[in-house]
Enzyme design. Structure first.
Site, short mmCIF file in Angstrom:
data_model
loop_
_atom_site.label_atom_id
_atom_site.label_comp_id
_atom_site.label_asym_id
_atom_site.label_seq_id
_atom_site.Cartn_x
_atom_site.Cartn_y
_atom_site.Cartn_z
N CYS A 92 140.39 11.40 -21.50
CA CYS A 92 139.72 10.54 -22.47
C CYS A 92 138.84 11.41 -23.35
O CYS A 92 137.89 12.02 -22.85
CB CYS A 92 138.88 9.50 -21.73
SG CYS A 92 137.91 8.46 -22.83
N CYS A 207 142.66 10.64 -29.33
CA CYS A 207 142.41 9.59 -28.33
C CYS A 207 143.70 9.49 -27.54
O CYS A 207 144.79 9.43 -28.13
CB CYS A 207 142.09 8.26 -29.01
SG CYS A 207 142.09 6.85 -27.88
N1 DGL Z 1 141.57 6.92 -24.35
C1 DGL Z 1 140.27 7.15 -24.82
C2 DGL Z 1 140.12 8.44 -25.61
O1 DGL Z 1 140.87 9.36 -25.43
C3 DGL Z 1 139.36 6.09 -25.28
C4 DGL Z 1 139.69 4.74 -25.73
C5 DGL Z 1 138.46 3.83 -25.61
O2 DGL Z 1 138.17 3.43 -24.50
O3 DGL Z 1 137.79 3.57 -26.63
O4 DGL Z 1 139.24 8.59 -26.38
#
Ligand code: DGL
Length: 291
Positions: A92, A207
């Site tokens: 993330c 993301c």
């Molecule tokens: N998958 C996450 C990232 O790489 C975040 C998405 C979220 O929860 O806003 O930033």
């Protein structure tokens, strides 16, 4: 699992000898980390995996920095206690660009983070016009701005904090895709033409949710660009830290899913998860605010 560090080497860069397949915990706010899990499993198919989604706090992109730090530390405490992983992948960008120092300070488990792929984007661009597609949280981070200054100071960089895309990616996986107009609106600011005629030729997928929508982005892009997904590089880093493992060993066990909310676990989503190797899901309820 036993990890032996070679004398004189630091933890990060050490060569290791591996006695038994490791347990790797892949962590995200929701389902985006599945794109990283897939690549990491290719590198270490013999490992045991836990896929942990803090879906009770999704999306992380809207949380303030102090709230996010406390949340991730609290959830990680629980996950490490329950699963005793040999390594955690923080799959993330929104969390990694903020919380990694605090995680490394609190826990002895090694962490591999996922951060915006600015360096490979700056190396790949020919027009020197690149865009960073991320959550509003990631585009606001000092860490992200430092990366740009370090690696892409010769480029025109457009930061696009997409408010809805992570949710759209989750809907796609749950069999409820959003329409093209809504999706095109989110990615449109990535496509920039400068007064001298140069235009964006590389977009960073900063993301982990966004690669779930890549085929649709490619179809909707006003002109072709290179989309950079950092997941394969993350998988190489994991293999470098844990070693290559036994590629001729027995088939890997199914991935265990661990969710903190579970409210979105519909039949179609469970089906998508099973198709990605997550056959069983445990919900350890941890509402936001209670960590
Ligand atoms: N998958 C996450 C990232 O790489 C975040 C998405 C979220 O929860 O806003 O930033």
């Amino acid at each position: 699992m036993r990890i032996d560090l070679m004398a004189g080497m630091s933890t990060g860069a050490a060569a290791r000898s591996v006695a038994a397949p490791p347990t790797i915990l892949v962590f995200d706010s929701g389902l985006g980390g599945l794109t990283v899990l897939e690549q990491v499993r290719r590198g270490r198919p013999d490992a045991a995996y836990v896929y942990a989604a803090d879906d009770a706090a999704f999306p992380y992109g809207r949380l303030s920095e102090p709230v996010l730090v406390e949340r991730v530390l609290g959830v990680m405490e629980r996950l490490i206690g329950l699963h005793a992983p040999d390594l955690v992948v923080v799959a993330c960008n929104t969390a990694s660009t903020l919380v990694l120092p605090a995680l490394r300070q609190r826990f002895t488990t090694p962490f591999v983070g996922v951060v915006p792929p600015i360096k490979p984007a700056a190396e790949a661009t020919r027009s020197r016009v690149i865009s960073l597609l991320a959550t509003p949280g990631t585009v606001a981070r000092a860490y992200t701005h430092d990366l740009i200054e370090t690696y892409a100071s010769a480029c025109a960089v457009t930061l696009v904090g997409a408010p809805n895309l992570a949710g759209f990616a989750e809907a796609e996986l749950a069999g409820m895709p959003v329409d093209d107009v809504a999706l095109a609106r989110e990615i449109a600011p990535c496509f920039v033409t400068l007064p001298d005629g140069r235009r964006t030729d590389v977009v960073c997928l900063a993301c982990t949710h966004y690669p779930l929508l890549l085929a649709r982005f490619q179809a909707l892009a006003p002109w072709p660009v290179r989309w950079i997904d950092p997941a394969p590089a993350i998988a190489r880093r994991v293999t470098q830290l844990l070693g290559p493992g036994d590629r001729n060993g027995p088939d890997a066990a199914p991935v265990l899913g661990a969710f903190t909310g579970g409210t979105g676990l519909t039949g179609p989503l469970r089906h998508s998860l099973a198709a990605r190797g997550i056959a069983s899901v445990a919900v350890e309820a941890m509402p936001l605010g209670l960590q």
